[in-house]
Scaffold this motif. Structure first.
Motif, PDB file in Angstrom:
ATOM      1  N   THR A 295     -23.206 -44.052  29.450  1.00 40.07           N
ATOM      2  CA  THR A 295     -24.125 -45.163  29.183  1.00 40.07           C
ATOM      3  C   THR A 295     -25.516 -44.877  29.730  1.00 40.07           C
TER       4      THR A 295
ATOM      5  N   ALA B 202     -27.133 -42.517  27.356  1.00 39.69           N
ATOM      6  CA  ALA B 202     -27.586 -43.238  26.165  1.00 39.69           C
ATOM      7  C   ALA B 202     -28.824 -44.079  26.475  1.00 39.69           C
ATOM      8  N   ASN B 203     -28.865 -44.629  27.692  1.00 36.14           N
ATOM      9  CA  ASN B 203     -30.046 -45.407  28.087  1.00 36.14           C
ATOM     10  C   ASN B 203     -31.293 -44.521  28.131  1.00 36.14           C
TER      11      ASN B 203
ATOM     12  N   GLY C 102     -32.373 -44.113  24.597  1.00 32.33           N
ATOM     13  CA  GLY C 102     -32.989 -45.343  24.100  1.00 32.33           C
ATOM     14  C   GLY C 102     -34.395 -45.549  24.628  1.00 32.33           C
TER      15      GLY C 102
ATOM     16  N   SER D  14     -35.602 -44.266  33.562  1.00 33.54           N
ATOM     17  CA  SER D  14     -34.294 -43.988  32.967  1.00 33.54           C
ATOM     18  C   SER D  14     -33.815 -42.590  33.347  1.00 33.54           C
TER      19      SER D  14
ATOM     20  N   GLN E 260     -29.168 -54.022  34.690  1.00 34.67           N
ATOM     21  CA  GLN E 260     -29.371 -53.145  33.535  1.00 34.67           C
ATOM     22  C   GLN E 260     -28.971 -53.836  32.243  1.00 34.67           C
ATOM     23  N   CYS E 261     -27.977 -54.694  32.311  1.00 38.68           N
ATOM     24  CA  CYS E 261     -27.571 -55.448  31.127  1.00 38.68           C
ATOM     25  C   CYS E 261     -28.672 -56.428  30.694  1.00 38.68           C
TER      26      CYS E 261
ATOM     27  N   SER F  72     -32.363 -50.252  28.997  1.00 39.96           N
ATOM     28  CA  SER F  72     -32.399 -50.797  27.627  1.00 39.96           C
ATOM     29  C   SER F  72     -31.441 -51.977  27.531  1.00 39.96           C
TER      30      SER F  72
ATOM     31  N   ILE G 299     -30.916 -49.396  18.205  1.00 41.34           N
ATOM     32  CA  ILE G 299     -30.382 -48.454  19.203  1.00 41.34           C
ATOM     33  C   ILE G 299     -30.337 -49.108  20.581  1.00 41.34           C
ATOM     34  N   MET G 300     -31.380 -49.808  20.941  1.00 38.53           N
ATOM     35  CA  MET G 300     -31.430 -50.438  22.258  1.00 38.53           C
ATOM     36  C   MET G 300     -30.442 -51.604  22.354  1.00 38.53           C
TER      37      MET G 300
ATOM     38  N   ILE H  20     -27.152 -50.080  23.170  1.00 40.64           N
ATOM     39  CA  ILE H  20     -27.109 -49.679  24.583  1.00 40.64           C
ATOM     40  C   ILE H  20     -26.937 -50.906  25.476  1.00 40.64           C
TER      41      ILE H  20
ATOM     42  N   LEU I 123     -23.407 -51.730  25.517  1.00 43.61           N
ATOM     43  CA  LEU I 123     -22.674 -50.821  26.408  1.00 43.61           C
ATOM     44  C   LEU I 123     -22.801 -51.268  27.861  1.00 43.61           C
TER      45      LEU I 123
END
Length: 336
Positions: free
Chosen positions: A165, A168-169, A172, A190, A238-239, A248, A266-267, A270, A273
């Protein structure tokens, strides 16, 4: 005299037959018809006049009657004592199987140690020609008791999901920076979060949990709980995805959606996630805490382990000896 005895009184024709007496014949005539044919040994009732006598029914070769139950017999039901005894036997059998698995695990561990000449670090799995070697030894099937292996494997997969994750962040935030050059701070942070949280999460909460399950250490359990609560707080932040924090999350995803729809999608993925990561982390925290309560660990044991570990540390022992020596020398000089 002898002549009188040899004579037959019924042979004399002058003497009448007693069965021909009028009174006897009158009674015979007045009797119901068929009485003279009555035989008590063959029929229970006399055959009336004008009716043909009954013929005997043919004998049948009958078999003895067999009683067939109309209902199925009730199922056998155990009493409470029998069911309790059966449950106790099952519990003992499971305990014996658990102990046998534990002994087998320890035996395999000893065999692996004797074969390899000692424990060698095997994590992370790096090539032999790589300049940096593995830093930790990890073998869940050997080190961890059977009842804790599944939980620890889930936590290991959760850590891997956490790492993916963060990667991926990073992607993003890079896409966000490509469509909005003012988001360089988010992209830089990030990268920092990926490089910092990936090893720190493994060392600070996964390895303490690994050691807690392996040695049933109360102190390591408390270290895991403290760090993991902080980690859960980071997941929540982060969420949320506050702009300028390098995540993201939902706020950043909606902001990026206004600049570019593909980047916003995309964001949003993420952010989903991060949300699932926070939810799963909370669930596993509760599960580990429930297992911790069944191990008999406590805060008092954690204090004792900490004190024992500190006092058994050679560095601490050397520092304490030096401090005691200096204090004694200072006191001796003052007396002089």
């Amino acid at each position: 005299m002898s002549g009188g005895f040899d004579s037959n009184p019924f042979a004399d024709p002058e003497i009448s037959n007693p069965f021909q007496d009028p009174s006897v014949t009158q009674v015979r005539q007045a009797a119901p018809p068929g009485l003279e044919e009555y035989n008590p040994f063959t029929d229970g009732k006399p055959t009336p006049g004008g009716v043909a006598p009954k013929t005997a029914a043919p004998t049948l070769n009958t078999q003895p009657a067999i009683m067939k139950p109309t209902e199925e017999p009730p199922a056998y039901s155990q009493s409470q004592e029998q069911s309790g005894a059966a449950a106790e036997l099952l519990r003992r059998q499971e305990e014996l199987e658990r102990k046998a698995a534990e002994l087998d695990r320890r035996e395999r561990e000893m065999q692996s140690l004797s074969a390899s000449g000692g424990r060698k670090n095997n994590w992370p799995p790096l090539p032999e020609k790589f300049p940096v070697g593995p830093c930790f030894y990890q073998d869940i099937t050997v080190d961890i008791p059977v009842e804790f292996q599944k939980t620890l494997k889930i936590m290991y997969y959760l850590w891997m999901f956490h790492t993916g994750t963060l990667l991926a962040n990073l992607v993003g935030c890079l896409a966000w920076f490509c469509v909005d050059t003012s988001r360089g701070v988010d992209f830089g942070l990030s990268i920092l979060w990926f490089l910092l949280f990936t090893p720190c999460s493994f060392v600070c909460w996964y390895r303490p949990l690994y050691g807690a399950f392996r040695s049933d250490s109360s102190f390591k359990f408390f270290a895991f709980f403290f760090v993991y609560i902080c980690q859960f707080g980071v997941y929540v932040l982060q969420c949320i995805g506050i702009a300028g924090w390098g995540a993201s999350g939902w706020i950043s995803a909606l902001t990026g959606l206004n600049r570019s729809v593909p980047v916003g999608i995309i964001m949003i993925l993420i952010a989903a996630l991060f949300t699932s990561l926070a939810v799963m982390s909370l669930i596993m925290f509760k599960k580990v805490h429930g297992m911790y309560r069944t191990t008999g660990a406590s805060f008092e044991k954690a204090q004792q382990e900490f004190a024992t570990g500190v006092m058994s540390n050679k560095t601490v022992q050397t520092a304490a000896a030096n401090a005691t020596t200096r204090a004694a020398q200072g006191a001796f000089k003052e007396q002089i």
